[in-house]
Design a protein around this motif. Structure first.
Motif, PDB file in Angstrom:
ATOM      1  N   PHE A  95       0.812  -1.203   0.000  1.00 35.56           N
ATOM      2  CA  PHE A  95       0.000   0.000   0.000  1.00 35.56           C
ATOM      3  C   PHE A  95       0.856   1.268   0.000  1.00 35.56           C
ATOM      4  CE2 PHE A  95      -2.634  -3.288   2.148  1.00 35.56           C
ATOM      5  CZ  PHE A  95      -3.530  -3.464   1.104  1.00 35.56           C
ATOM      6  N   GLY A  96       1.917   1.262  -0.773  1.00 34.22           N
ATOM      7  CA  GLY A  96       2.733   2.450  -0.949  1.00 34.22           C
ATOM      8  C   GLY A  96       2.150   3.351  -2.024  1.00 34.22           C
ATOM      9  N   ASN A  97       2.996   4.248  -2.531  1.00 26.87           N
ATOM     10  CA  ASN A  97       2.592   5.088  -3.657  1.00 26.87           C
ATOM     11  C   ASN A  97       3.818   5.423  -4.488  1.00 26.87           C
ATOM     12  OD1 ASN A  97       3.952   7.143  -2.253  1.00 26.87           O
ATOM     13  ND2 ASN A  97       2.062   8.006  -1.415  1.00 26.87           N
ATOM     14  N   THR A  98       3.710   6.348  -5.423  1.00 30.09           N
ATOM     15  CA  THR A  98       4.828   6.611  -6.337  1.00 30.09           C
ATOM     16  C   THR A  98       6.029   7.217  -5.645  1.00 30.09           C
ATOM     17  OG1 THR A  98       3.832   8.752  -6.900  1.00 30.09           O
ATOM     18  CG2 THR A  98       3.327   6.886  -8.343  1.00 30.09           C
ATOM     19  N   GLU A  99       5.800   7.903  -4.526  1.00 25.93           N
ATOM     20  CA  GLU A  99       6.910   8.531  -3.821  1.00 25.93           C
ATOM     21  C   GLU A  99       7.404   7.709  -2.636  1.00 25.93           C
ATOM     22  OE1 GLU A  99       4.031  10.401  -4.480  1.00 25.93           O
ATOM     23  OE2 GLU A  99       4.949  11.192  -6.309  1.00 25.93           O
ATOM     24  N   THR A 100       6.549   6.895  -2.067  1.00 22.06           N
ATOM     25  CA  THR A 100       6.875   6.144  -0.856  1.00 22.06           C
ATOM     26  C   THR A 100       6.693   4.665  -1.124  1.00 22.06           C
ATOM     27  OG1 THR A 100       6.017   7.978   0.469  1.00 22.06           O
ATOM     28  CG2 THR A 100       6.379   5.890   1.602  1.00 22.06           C
ATOM     29  N   ASP A 101       7.745   3.888  -0.874  1.00 20.83           N
ATOM     30  CA  ASP A 101       7.669   2.464  -1.195  1.00 20.83           C
ATOM     31  C   ASP A 101       6.751   1.704  -0.266  1.00 20.83           C
ATOM     32  OD1 ASP A 101       9.450   2.881   0.910  1.00 20.83           O
ATOM     33  OD2 ASP A 101      10.496   1.000   0.536  1.00 20.83           O
ATOM     34  N   ALA A 102       6.488   2.227   0.944  1.00 26.86           N
ATOM     35  CA  ALA A 102       5.678   1.487   1.908  1.00 26.86           C
ATOM     36  C   ALA A 102       5.007   2.454   2.867  1.00 26.86           C
ATOM     37  CB  ALA A 102       6.548   0.506   2.679  1.00 26.86           C
ATOM     38  N   ARG A 103       3.828   2.054   3.309  1.00 24.93           N
ATOM     39  CA  ARG A 103       3.101   2.876   4.275  1.00 24.93           C
ATOM     40  C   ARG A 103       2.373   1.985   5.270  1.00 24.93           C
ATOM     41  NH1 ARG A 103      -0.309   6.936   0.440  1.00 24.93           N
ATOM     42  NH2 ARG A 103      -0.712   4.972  -0.620  1.00 24.93           N
ATOM     43  N   HIS A 104       2.127   2.536   6.462  1.00 23.44           N
ATOM     44  CA  HIS A 104       1.211   1.884   7.388  1.00 23.44           C
ATOM     45  C   HIS A 104      -0.192   2.041   6.821  1.00 23.44           C
ATOM     46  CE1 HIS A 104       4.574   3.648   9.767  1.00 23.44           C
ATOM     47  NE2 HIS A 104       4.607   2.450  10.301  1.00 23.44           N
ATOM     48  N   TRP A 105      -1.093   1.110   7.164  1.00 25.87           N
ATOM     49  CA  TRP A 105      -2.400   1.190   6.534  1.00 25.87           C
ATOM     50  C   TRP A 105      -3.542   0.629   7.376  1.00 25.87           C
ATOM     51  CZ3 TRP A 105      -4.811  -3.429   6.200  1.00 25.87           C
ATOM     52  CH2 TRP A 105      -4.003  -4.562   6.344  1.00 25.87           C
ATOM     53  N   ASP A 106      -3.255  -0.102   8.453  1.00 30.58           N
ATOM     54  CA  ASP A 106      -4.307  -0.788   9.194  1.00 30.58           C
ATOM     55  C   ASP A 106      -5.072   0.193  10.083  1.00 30.58           C
ATOM     56  OD1 ASP A 106      -5.845  -2.292  11.048  1.00 30.58           O
ATOM     57  OD2 ASP A 106      -4.602  -4.042  10.625  1.00 30.58           O
ATOM     58  N   ALA A 107      -6.291   0.523   9.688  1.00 31.50           N
ATOM     59  CA  ALA A 107      -7.089   1.504  10.415  1.00 31.50           C
ATOM     60  C   ALA A 107      -7.466   1.008  11.808  1.00 31.50           C
ATOM     61  CB  ALA A 107      -8.349   1.833   9.618  1.00 31.50           C
ATOM     62  N   PHE A 108      -7.603  -0.316  11.976  1.00 31.07           N
ATOM     63  CA  PHE A 108      -7.979  -0.855  13.284  1.00 31.07           C
ATOM     64  C   PHE A 108      -6.824  -0.737  14.272  1.00 31.07           C
ATOM     65  CE2 PHE A 108     -10.752  -3.024  10.244  1.00 31.07           C
ATOM     66  CZ  PHE A 108     -11.984  -2.753  10.806  1.00 31.07           C
ATOM     67  N   VAL A 109      -5.621  -1.034  13.808  1.00 27.87           N
ATOM     68  CA  VAL A 109      -4.450  -0.840  14.660  1.00 27.87           C
ATOM     69  C   VAL A 109      -4.291   0.643  14.984  1.00 27.87           C
ATOM     70  CG1 VAL A 109      -1.935  -1.014  14.775  1.00 27.87           C
ATOM     71  CG2 VAL A 109      -3.268  -2.901  13.820  1.00 27.87           C
ATOM     72  N   ASN A 110      -4.518   1.477  13.991  1.00 27.36           N
ATOM     73  CA  ASN A 110      -4.374   2.917  14.208  1.00 27.36           C
ATOM     74  C   ASN A 110      -5.368   3.433  15.247  1.00 27.36           C
ATOM     75  OD1 ASN A 110      -3.199   5.525  13.500  1.00 27.36           O
ATOM     76  ND2 ASN A 110      -5.193   5.980  12.592  1.00 27.36           N
ATOM     77  N   GLU A 111      -6.596   2.921  15.212  1.00 24.96           N
ATOM     78  CA  GLU A 111      -7.589   3.353  16.200  1.00 24.96           C
ATOM     79  C   GLU A 111      -7.122   3.036  17.617  1.00 24.96           C
ATOM     80  OE1 GLU A 111     -11.448   1.806  15.426  1.00 24.96           O
ATOM     81  OE2 GLU A 111     -11.617   2.760  13.456  1.00 24.96           O
ATOM     82  N   ILE A 112      -6.481   1.886  17.767  1.00 22.03           N
ATOM     83  CA  ILE A 112      -5.957   1.517  19.081  1.00 22.03           C
ATOM     84  C   ILE A 112      -4.804   2.440  19.465  1.00 22.03           C
ATOM     85  CG2 ILE A 112      -4.706  -0.294  20.331  1.00 22.03           C
ATOM     86  CD1 ILE A 112      -6.429  -2.319  18.740  1.00 22.03           C
ATOM     87  N   PHE A 113      -3.918   2.697  18.509  1.00 18.68           N
ATOM     88  CA  PHE A 113      -2.769   3.557  18.793  1.00 18.68           C
ATOM     89  C   PHE A 113      -3.202   4.979  19.143  1.00 18.68           C
ATOM     90  CE2 PHE A 113       0.565   1.068  16.094  1.00 18.68           C
ATOM     91  CZ  PHE A 113       0.494   0.037  17.007  1.00 18.68           C
ATOM     92  N   GLN A 114      -4.289   5.449  18.539  1.00 19.27           N
ATOM     93  CA  GLN A 114      -4.721   6.828  18.766  1.00 19.27           C
ATOM     94  C   GLN A 114      -5.676   6.952  19.955  1.00 19.27           C
ATOM     95  OE1 GLN A 114      -2.927   8.847  16.991  1.00 19.27           O
ATOM     96  NE2 GLN A 114      -2.189   7.081  15.799  1.00 19.27           N
TER      97      GLN A 114
END
Length: 739
Positions: free
Chosen positions: A708-727
């Motif tokens: 789930f990267g893009n043209t500028e970034t080879d990789a990104r975090h993406w799991d919204a459920f993990v993010n909800e816990i982190f936030q």
């Protein structure tokens, strides 16, 4: 960047046309600014009859003709990964027309070396499969092998002759994948191949093959395409079937110059091709799917894997941080499932879930929590878990009931001594069932497999993965299998070399994995707060949408598309998982089955009790048997039965038993009706766990995912459920102290 990539793709398209399509004059005359949306150009370019460089090779031992790799699209970004090859049974071909007069000039009898020309198809000839189903050039199913091992790229390769004797048309295609790079006209490198590129390239290959079947350039039935693959390939085979002809993917197909999907001036889409002056609908959809260890959906994979680990009170996490996050994710998964309002018909799954002795109820599937009442599963229970347990029970019972199909096994007595040939010949089905449960056996590499990834019936994983198979070793994560079937990374030392000192960190060139044995909570961040901030920023970027406005994580969630009004749901789906699957939670395949059953698709999951990641077909089963059975049920009306088992009369040669002893987990007083508890099956299932929580490959408490990267970034975090816990402030305070 989009403009640069479009110009680049046009330049590459011309190169591909010149090298693969033999349309030099036509391409040179076209204005490059107009061909991007030119239906006529695309259809002329991708008409195999216009390809002067198409070359066919003949394999006498398989009686099969194989097409050289040709471009599946008009505007490839990475030409080496956007091609397609086809294998055709020899019976459907009278020969190769080398001079364009429609008459064969080279036949199987006169063939000496690869020859340029077009197929001359015999529509009267028949092929009878090994199971007794009869096919012709007009009725033959198409097998699309989806590569993308580990969601990575697959280079183009020639199609395997694997299915020629069965009468199927076999298709191999390349695909772009995570961590790929390309160069724009200014020489700048950009990342490409992220979601949904793998899937789109497979869809485009299907369009190419179907289009050329409609033109009469290839044999086969466009309505009978079967997607199949293993691991990451199984994920894509599943997503291919789940997203059949859904317009969410049209923009990506159009960008590549796929045939049969075009953008109209008013913003709508056209999905027809011109055949003999008539407009004919062309779909990228699937009739069926056979997926071996489908690593999907990633969207829910973290929660589900954490839940399966956490419910098992015997599972040993490596850090307190892991335990706590698994607890939070388990609660999130319960809420997630309950929010789906899932139901299932007892008659569809074949289980009496309410215990009334009938199969006529609709069961609401929920997860409940009561730690005092259910301490053995850390408090979790409910009808959803009843279904989960029932699937495991049925699949073990099937295995026990089919042990008469085992051949070449070595059977042992209770003292560990190999049985004599006479004793093996005298074994009853019940004797074998008891011996299996007690682990008193050893299998040979070829004894019980009869096709499918890793199988010994000629249907090897490499044919489904284009030589880039994705197996998993429990100690060291993924290993690659070469085209010859030999492991190129079969030890922990090699995995360490590939993936980094702790088998988890790595850059876009090395890959990355999250090993279950790691005690590190993150290799990328020194504090929890730093990691949580990076998570939030990446997910916000993904949720803002890609260049077409799509959330690419959502595009790769098959549950978003099954049963959708814009999706052409497949007729049937079969997902085969190893019961000690180390790379993906079993619950994701359960959720797929539930969704497809409710959408009216004939869907089954098979959790193979002796199988790990990408299991072989076993005990008389094969992919061809299943396809022939589905063809009989839904097309020909000819019922196909599995052949009778041949009794084993000679014991194998293994010196010691290597089977897993299930006796501590399974109640087998009656081997015709075994049982076990949810806690016990979780302990067995997790005995093969090889990935950390969260569940898939490079996802671990801070690692990005290249998918789930893009043209500028080879990789990104993406799991919204993990993010909800982190936030969550309360959760974050606890996790920060444990990090």
């Amino acid at each position: 960047m989009k403009k640069l990539k479009k110009l680049l793709s046009l330049t590459l398209a011309l190169a591909m046309v010149l090298s693969l399509c033999g349309l030099t004059a036509f391409a040179a005359e076209e204005d490059s600014t107009s061909v991007a949306s030119d239906k006529e150009y695309i259809e002329e370019t991708l008409n195999l009859a216009n390809n002067e460089d198409q070359e066919w090779s003949y394999t006498a031992s398989a009686d099969a003709w194989v097409l050289s790799v040709v471009s599946a699209v008009a505007y490839p970004e990475l030409p080496d990964q956007q091609g397609v090859s086809v294998c055709v049974p020899g019976a459907y071909v009278t020969g190769i027309d080398t001079d364009g007069d429609g008459v064969e000039d080279v036949t199987a009898e006169t063939y000496e070396s690869a020859v340029k020309g077009s197929l001359v198809i015999d529509y009267e000839a028949e092929v009878t499969s090994s199971n007794g189903q009869v096919y012709t050039a007009a009725t033959a199913p198409i097998i699309l092998n989806t590569g993308a091992a580990g969601y990575g790229s697959s280079n183009n390769s020639k199609a395997s002759t694997t299915y020629a004797s069965e009468g199927y048309i076999n298709v191999a295609c390349g695909n772009r994948g995570k961590q790929d790079t390309a160069t724009d006209e200014d020489g700048n490198t950009y990342y490409t191949g992220d979601a949904p590129s793998c899937l789109v390239d497979q869809k485009n290959a299907a369009r190419y093959v179907k289009y050329n079947i409609l033109l009469g350039n290839l044999p086969g039935n466009v309505d009978l395409l079967v997607s199949t693959g293993g691991s990451g390939g199984a994920a894509h085979a599943t997503m291919f079937a789940a997203t059949s002809n859904n317009p969410d993917f049209y923009d990506y197909e159009i960008e590549a110059g796929a045939v049969g999907v075009y953008l109209n001036e008013d913003g709508t889409y056209s999905t027809t091709v011109t055949i003999d002056g008539e407009e004919v609908e062309l779909s990228d959809g699937a009739w069926g799917c056979v997926a071996y260890s489908a690593i999907t959906s990633l969207y829910e994979g973290d929660m589900a894997q954490a839940f399966e680990y956490y419910m098992d009170t015997t599972y040993e996490f490596n850090t307190d941080f892991q335990v706590q996050l698994a607890e939070y994710l388990s609660a999130a998964y319960m809420e997630y499932i309950n929010d789906q309002n899932l139901t299932v018909e007892e008659s569809a799954v074949g289980f009496d879930l309410d215990g009334d002795g009938e199969l006529n109820s609709t069961i609401a599937l929920t997860i409940e929590y009561d730690l005092e009442a259910y301490p053995e599963t850390n408090g979790y229970y409910g009808t959803y878990l009843d279904l989960y347990l029932a699937e495991f029970t049925e699949n073990l019972q099937w295995y026990l009931d089919n042990l008469d199909y085992a051949s070449g096994w070595t059977w042992f007595d209770e003292d560990g001594n190999a049985l004599s040939d006479e004793e093996v010949a005298a074994m009853t089905s019940e004797d074998k069932a008891v011996a299996f449960i007690e682990g008193r056996y050893a299998k040979t590499s070829s004894s019980s497999s009869s096709g499918g990834p890793g199988g010994a019936g000629g249907e090897m994983l490499t044919s489904g993965m284009n030589g880039a198979a994705d197996f998993s070793d429990e100690a060291s994560g993924d290993i690659d299998i070469t085209a010859s079937g030999e492991a190129s990374a079969d030890s922990e030392d090699t995995a360490l070399e590939l993936y980094g000192d702790d088998i988890r960190s790595g850059g876009p060139d090395e890959g990355s994995t999250a090993a279950a044995g790691s005690g590190s909570n993150s290799s990328n961040y020194s504090t929890f707060e730093e990691m949580a901030e990076a998570y939030a920023a990446d997910i916000a970027e993904i949720e803002a949408g890609d260049k077409y406005g799509n959330n690419i994580v959502s595009l790769y969630n098959p549950l978003n598309y099954i049963g959708d009004e814009d999706t052409e749901d497949p007729t049937w789906v079969r997902i085969v998982m190893g019961a000690v699957e180390g790379d993906m939670p079993m619950m994701t395949s359960l959720n797929l089955e539930i969704a497809w059953l409710n959408a009216g698709t004939d869907a089954v999951i098979e959790w193979q009790w002796d199988g790990g990641h990408v299991p072989s077909e076993v005990l008389g089963n094969s992919i061809s048997l299943y396809i022939d059975q589905m063809y009989g049920e839904y097309v020909s009306g000819i019922e196909i039965e599995k052949a009778e088992a041949e009794a084993q009369t000679t014991n194998g040669t293994a010196e010691s038993a290597t089977g897993t002893d299930l006796s501590d987990w399974v109640d087998y007083e009656d081997v015709t009706s075994v049982s076990f508890s949810l806690a016990d099956v979780l302990a067995y299932r997790n005995s093969g766990a090889s990935k950390a929580v969260p569940g898939f490959d490079v996802i671990d408490y801070g690692q990005e995912d290249y998918v789930f990267g893009n043209t500028e970034t080879d990789a990104r975090h993406w799991d919204a459920f993990v993010n909800e816990i982190f936030q969550n402030a309360e959760y974050a305070a606890v996790l920060s102290d444990l990090f």
